[in-house]
Design a protein around this motif. Structure first.
Motif, short mmCIF file in Angstrom:
data_model
loop_
_atom_site.label_atom_id
_atom_site.label_comp_id
_atom_site.label_asym_id
_atom_site.label_seq_id
_atom_site.Cartn_x
_atom_site.Cartn_y
_atom_site.Cartn_z
N ALA A 49 0.85 -1.38 -0.09
CA ALA A 49 -0.20 -0.01 -0.02
C ALA A 49 0.95 1.19 -0.10
CB ALA A 49 -0.90 -0.03 1.14
N GLN A 50 1.93 1.28 0.78
CA GLN A 50 2.65 2.74 0.82
C GLN A 50 3.47 2.82 -0.48
OE1 GLN A 50 5.44 2.47 4.08
NE2 GLN A 50 6.42 4.55 3.44
N GLN A 51 4.01 1.87 -1.25
CA GLN A 51 4.36 2.04 -2.53
C GLN A 51 3.55 2.67 -3.62
OE1 GLN A 51 6.42 -1.35 -3.88
NE2 GLN A 51 7.20 -0.41 -5.77
N ILE A 52 2.31 2.04 -3.39
CA ILE A 52 1.42 2.27 -4.49
C ILE A 52 0.84 3.79 -4.16
CG2 ILE A 52 -0.99 1.88 -5.20
CD1 ILE A 52 -0.35 -1.21 -4.56
N LEU A 53 0.70 4.14 -2.77
CA LEU A 53 0.25 5.52 -2.56
C LEU A 53 1.19 6.48 -2.73
CD1 LEU A 53 -1.69 4.71 0.98
CD2 LEU A 53 -2.81 5.17 -1.53
N ASN A 54 2.53 6.28 -2.51
CA ASN A 54 3.69 7.16 -2.92
C ASN A 54 3.52 7.17 -4.42
OD1 ASN A 54 4.33 7.87 -0.14
ND2 ASN A 54 5.71 6.00 -0.22
N ASN A 55 3.43 6.18 -5.10
CA ASN A 55 3.20 6.49 -6.63
C ASN A 55 2.29 7.27 -7.27
OD1 ASN A 55 5.60 4.83 -6.88
ND2 ASN A 55 4.63 2.89 -7.44
#
Length: 52
Positions: free
Chosen positions: A16-22
């Protein structure tokens, strides 16, 4: 007056964190997260100002 465009996307809990940062890097602001179709998935609702 600001005009907005909206976007929904599945968010896998384990990344989730990687997706949201992208999405944030592309100018999308997270509005809310909602439960998805299975326990490991959420649905993210995003908005960003329309250019132009």
């Amino acid at each position: 007056m600001t005009k907005w465009e909206y976007f929904t996307a599945p968010i896998l809990s384990h990344v989730a964190q990687q997706i949201l940062n992208n999405f944030g890097a592309d100018g999308w602001e997270l509005i809310t997260l909602a439960p998805g179709p299975n326990p490991d998935t959420l649905v993210g609702y995003f908005k960003r100002p329309l250019e132009g």
